[in-house]
Scaffold this active site. Structure first.
Site, mmCIF file in Angstrom:
data_model
loop_
_atom_site.group_PDB
_atom_site.id
_atom_site.type_symbol
_atom_site.label_atom_id
_atom_site.label_comp_id
_atom_site.label_asym_id
_atom_site.label_seq_id
_atom_site.Cartn_x
_atom_site.Cartn_y
_atom_site.Cartn_z
ATOM 1 N N ASP A 1 32.875 42.461 36.784
ATOM 2 C CA ASP A 1 33.637 43.005 35.649
ATOM 3 C C ASP A 1 32.880 44.080 34.877
ATOM 4 O O ASP A 1 33.057 44.240 33.671
ATOM 5 C CB ASP A 1 34.054 41.873 34.680
ATOM 6 N N LYS B 1 34.001 48.578 37.466
ATOM 7 C CA LYS B 1 33.976 49.286 38.766
ATOM 8 C C LYS B 1 35.282 50.025 39.034
ATOM 9 O O LYS B 1 35.287 51.173 39.485
ATOM 10 C CB LYS B 1 33.718 48.270 39.905
ATOM 11 N N GLY B 2 36.411 49.327 38.737
ATOM 12 C CA GLY B 2 37.723 49.919 39.024
ATOM 13 C C GLY B 2 37.884 51.265 38.328
ATOM 14 O O GLY B 2 38.327 52.243 38.930
ATOM 15 N N LYS B 3 37.499 51.323 37.067
ATOM 16 C CA LYS B 3 37.641 52.583 36.318
ATOM 17 C C LYS B 3 36.829 53.692 36.991
ATOM 18 O O LYS B 3 37.317 54.813 37.149
ATOM 19 C CB LYS B 3 37.179 52.405 34.861
ATOM 20 N N ALA C 1 38.618 39.329 42.783
ATOM 21 C CA ALA C 1 38.355 40.555 42.035
ATOM 22 C C ALA C 1 39.551 40.921 41.158
ATOM 23 O O ALA C 1 40.697 40.640 41.497
ATOM 24 C CB ALA C 1 38.077 41.701 43.006
ATOM 25 N N GLY C 2 39.254 41.558 40.039
ATOM 26 C CA GLY C 2 40.300 42.133 39.192
ATOM 27 C C GLY C 2 39.736 43.437 38.664
ATOM 28 O O GLY C 2 38.835 43.433 37.839
ATOM 29 N N HIS C 3 40.207 44.548 39.184
ATOM 30 C CA HIS C 3 39.676 45.867 38.820
ATOM 31 C C HIS C 3 40.719 46.613 37.997
ATOM 32 O O HIS C 3 41.814 46.904 38.482
ATOM 33 C CB HIS C 3 39.294 46.662 40.086
ATOM 34 N N THR C 4 40.351 46.921 36.749
ATOM 35 C CA THR C 4 41.319 47.494 35.805
ATOM 36 C C THR C 4 41.213 49.013 35.763
ATOM 37 O O THR C 4 40.129 49.562 35.629
ATOM 38 C CB THR C 4 41.044 46.945 34.391
ATOM 39 N N GLN D 1 33.005 41.937 42.678
ATOM 40 C CA GLN D 1 32.053 41.030 42.037
ATOM 41 C C GLN D 1 30.818 41.829 41.595
ATOM 42 O O GLN D 1 30.947 42.996 41.284
ATOM 43 C CB GLN D 1 31.667 39.853 42.966
ATOM 44 N N ARG E 1 40.137 33.954 31.703
ATOM 45 C CA ARG E 1 39.133 33.118 31.040
ATOM 46 C C ARG E 1 38.257 33.967 30.110
ATOM 47 O O ARG E 1 37.942 35.115 30.441
ATOM 48 C CB ARG E 1 38.208 32.466 32.080
ATOM 49 N N ARG F 1 35.023 35.564 28.812
ATOM 50 C CA ARG F 1 33.754 35.818 29.492
ATOM 51 C C ARG F 1 32.606 35.456 28.564
ATOM 52 O O ARG F 1 32.685 35.699 27.356
ATOM 53 C CB ARG F 1 33.657 37.287 29.895
ATOM 54 N N LYS G 1 31.139 50.621 28.735
ATOM 55 C CA LYS G 1 31.485 49.888 27.517
ATOM 56 C C LYS G 1 30.469 50.059 26.388
ATOM 57 O O LYS G 1 30.232 49.144 25.600
ATOM 58 C CB LYS G 1 31.726 48.407 27.843
ATOM 59 N N SER H 1 30.510 55.335 29.931
ATOM 60 C CA SER H 1 31.941 55.148 29.672
ATOM 61 C C SER H 1 32.145 54.649 28.250
ATOM 62 O O SER H 1 31.419 53.769 27.779
ATOM 63 C CB SER H 1 32.494 54.154 30.683
HETATM 64 P P1 GDP Z 1 35.751 45.516 37.312
HETATM 65 O O1 GDP Z 1 36.099 44.183 37.857
HETATM 66 O O2 GDP Z 1 34.301 45.845 37.477
HETATM 67 O O3 GDP Z 1 36.619 46.633 37.819
HETATM 68 O O4 GDP Z 1 35.995 45.417 35.728
HETATM 69 P P2 GDP Z 1 37.249 44.700 34.993
HETATM 70 O O5 GDP Z 1 38.445 45.556 35.136
HETATM 71 O O6 GDP Z 1 37.362 43.284 35.415
HETATM 72 O O7 GDP Z 1 36.700 44.643 33.507
HETATM 73 C C1 GDP Z 1 36.363 45.771 32.815
HETATM 74 C C2 GDP Z 1 37.224 45.816 31.540
HETATM 75 O O8 GDP Z 1 36.662 46.748 30.657
HETATM 76 C C3 GDP Z 1 38.632 46.307 31.801
HETATM 77 O O9 GDP Z 1 39.492 45.696 30.873
HETATM 78 C C4 GDP Z 1 38.543 47.791 31.548
HETATM 79 O O10 GDP Z 1 39.775 48.387 31.181
HETATM 80 C C5 GDP Z 1 37.576 47.821 30.409
HETATM 81 N N1 GDP Z 1 36.709 49.003 30.314
HETATM 82 C C6 GDP Z 1 36.224 49.785 31.307
HETATM 83 N N2 GDP Z 1 35.400 50.727 30.806
HETATM 84 C C7 GDP Z 1 35.366 50.534 29.477
HETATM 85 C C8 GDP Z 1 34.662 51.173 28.413
HETATM 86 O O11 GDP Z 1 33.881 52.098 28.590
HETATM 87 N N3 GDP Z 1 34.886 50.690 27.140
HETATM 88 C C9 GDP Z 1 35.722 49.651 26.904
HETATM 89 N N4 GDP Z 1 35.870 49.246 25.649
HETATM 90 N N5 GDP Z 1 36.394 49.027 27.887
HETATM 91 C C10 GDP Z 1 36.207 49.460 29.164
HETATM 92 P P1 IMO Z 2 35.284 41.648 39.946
HETATM 93 O O1 IMO Z 2 35.377 42.351 41.272
HETATM 94 C C1 IMO Z 2 33.558 38.365 37.669
HETATM 95 C C2 IMO Z 2 32.855 34.618 39.792
HETATM 96 C C3 IMO Z 2 33.693 33.419 39.413
HETATM 97 C C4 IMO Z 2 32.703 32.302 39.726
HETATM 98 C C5 IMO Z 2 31.995 32.799 40.968
HETATM 99 C C6 IMO Z 2 32.577 32.286 42.271
HETATM 100 O O2 IMO Z 2 36.512 41.725 39.124
HETATM 101 O O3 IMO Z 2 34.044 42.058 39.226
HETATM 102 P P2 IMO Z 2 34.812 32.734 43.642
HETATM 103 O O4 IMO Z 2 36.241 32.760 43.224
HETATM 104 O O5 IMO Z 2 34.319 34.014 44.212
HETATM 105 O O6 IMO Z 2 34.491 31.554 44.496
HETATM 106 O O7 IMO Z 2 33.984 32.481 42.270
HETATM 107 O O8 IMO Z 2 32.117 34.217 40.933
HETATM 108 N N1 IMO Z 2 33.629 35.816 40.178
HETATM 109 C C7 IMO Z 2 33.730 36.899 39.403
HETATM 110 N N2 IMO Z 2 33.285 37.147 38.170
HETATM 111 N N3 IMO Z 2 34.197 39.330 38.355
HETATM 112 C C8 IMO Z 2 34.632 39.116 39.612
HETATM 113 O O9 IMO Z 2 35.172 40.086 40.369
HETATM 114 C C9 IMO Z 2 34.446 37.846 40.185
HETATM 115 N N4 IMO Z 2 34.770 37.283 41.364
HETATM 116 C C10 IMO Z 2 34.245 36.050 41.347
HETATM 117 O O10 IMO Z 2 34.046 33.448 38.064
HETATM 118 O O11 IMO Z 2 31.745 32.197 38.707
HETATM 119 MG MG MG Z 3 36.998 42.376 37.256
#
Ligand code: GDP
Ligand code: IMO
Ligand code: MG
Length: 428
Positions: free
Chosen positions: A12, A15-17, A38-41, A223, A302, A304, A330, A412
């Protein structure tokens, strides 16, 4: 060359951005490991979209997006993701390829994930319960199903054999599957049929052909490095190699083809799920970071866990990945603090200090040693170049670059695609 973009912390990082920001410089974007955990925003033009399995290059024109062989793919989640993209009118059957060698997550994998976590009780990993671990387990045990299998006339039979084994394990764990499995199986087979309209390929050929043709490939990590199956805080890790090396095995490219490695990190740390987190702040400061950074999971919702930036952990991640450029995310979240801390060392229980990650981090309470920085207390919204940064932020950035021995190429400052401070002018 294949450039790799990956997270240096516990996921988190944003990466997605950054994949979305850099994508116009590439012709191919490929996921190489992980799956719907994964959840990439991505945020642009007022839209916010979270991708789980589909690469983050999907919103840019004329980019081939590949779901590589190292990925574990859930057809049900895939169908939902495709349905969710309908409103954007993307040429998905043209711009998306799925490796026939990617592993398939079947409904009982998700149930097994839940059963195993339940059996662990207090020691649970905090899995996303998307079936990741059990699917990789079956891959390594050489009994799993792969995307190419859905085209085989024996698919039902292969599926049936695997489910029979899973049911025995579920029964041994007293896990009731009968109430949920029939519907999940109906959804699964509908989704498997749906998948057949997409390009299911030996995608290693597409990736290597792109390299022969001098087209640029960006490998998108999921991850984070500290969740890597080998180098993360085992057993509180995910089940794949999240590091640069994973891009080679997860796409079928040779190590010598790896070019730049973009290491993405937040200006602080977060972790979702269980496991050691030396700089975790269980106090009001941690809560302020969580609220200001909206630190709630993009996949599970959940909260963080939050804490200050951890340099021993970051240096370790840089080392195992061969990072060539850093991207700090961030930074705006720290605008609210008068004082900002960075952990430079750990103190071990015997009183000695170290900059290295101890093997027994799960059992040893290390005490972070912090260096304190004055906060910048300024809005960064309209800042786009390093020269315009407030002096305190410039000091913070210089300290990190010196200590980490690498340039920070981008900083960022909000979720939006446009909110980037860059060192050199890049087309975004
Ligand atoms: P990823 O899994 O690495 O792609 O990251 P996530 O999408 O799970 O979590 C990153 C969160 O931070 C998302 O809600 C993004 O929209 C947000 N985000 C990304 N870059 C920034 C930033 O520079 N500032 C803030 N405040 N939020 C950001
Ligand atoms: P992105 O790509 C943050 C964490 C879970 C748990 C552990 C194992 O969005 O960054 P799993 O479901 O893989 O068996 O869970 O890894 N986890 C992540 N935490 N970002 C993720 O993906 C994650 N993918 C798995 O919370 O602690
Ligand atoms: Mg994520």
């Amino acid at each position: 060359m294949v450039d790799v973009l990956l997270g240096l912390q516990w996921g988190d990082e944003g990466k997605g951005k950054i994949v979305d920001v850099l994508a116009p410089q590439y012709q191919v974007v490929a996921r190489f490991q992980g799956g719907p955990n994964a959840g990439h925003t991505l945020e642009f033009n007022g839209f916010k979209h979270v991708l789980h399995q589909i690469p983050s290059g999907i919103f840019r024109d004329d980019i081939l997006n590949i779901i590589g062989n190292g990925v574990v793919l859930d057809p049900i989640v895939f169908k939902k993701e495709i349905d969710g993209l309908a409103k954007y009118n993307l040429a998905l059957t043209k711009n998306l390829q799925i490796s026939k060698k990617a592993s398939i997550i079947i409904p009982t994998h998700r149930l097994l994930d839940a059963a195993y976590e339940q059996a662990k009780g207090e020691a649970k990993i905090g899995s996303t319960l998307r079936g990741i671990g059990p699917t990789y387990q079956d891959k390594v045990a050489r009994v799993g199903l792969r995307v190419g299998d859905i085209l085989s006339p024996n698919f039902q039979e292969k599926y049936g054999k695997l489910v029979a084994v899973h049911k025995v394990i579920l029964e041994q764990n007293n896990f009731d599957y009968s109430s949920v499995l029939p519907q999940a199986e109906a959804d699964f087979f509908a989704a498997v049929d749906f998948m057949k309209q997409f390009q299911l390929t030996d995608s290693e050929y597409a990736v290597n052909q792109a390299l022969t043709d001098n087209r640029k490939v960006l490998a998108e990590g999921a991850q984070g490095s500290l969740l890597d199956i080998d180098f993360g805080s085992y057993p509180f890790v995910t089940s794949s190699n999240t590091m640069t090396a994973g891009a080679c095995t997860g796409l079928g490219v040779a190590p010598r083809q790896i070019g730049e490695v973009f290491g993405i990190f937040k200006a602080y740390c977060t972790r979702v799920g269980s496991g050691p987190f030396p700089t975790e702040l269980s106090d009001e400061t941690g809560e302020r970071i969580r609220q200001e950074g909206r630190e709630f999971g993009a996949t599970t919702g959940r909260p963080r866990r939050c804490g200050w930036l951890d340099l021993p952990a970051l240096k370790y991640a840089i080392m195992i990945n061969g990072v060539t450029q850093l991207v700090m995310m961030k930074v705006d979240v720290l605008n609210i603090f008068d004082e900002i801390q960075i952990c430079t060392h750990y103190q071990l229980p015997d009183g000695s200090t170290t900059e290295q990650m101890p093997y027994d981090l799960c059992d040893t309470a290390v005490t972070p040693i912090y260096k304190s920085f004055k906060g910048w207390r300024a809005d960064l919204a309209n800042i786009h170049s390093f020269d315009e940064m407030p002096a305190e932020l410039a000091t913070y950035v210089s300290f990190l670059e010196e200590t980490l021995g690498l340039p920070i190429s981008f900083i960022s400052t909000s979720p939006d695609r446009e909110a980037i401070i860059h060192r050199q002018a890049v087309e975004i």
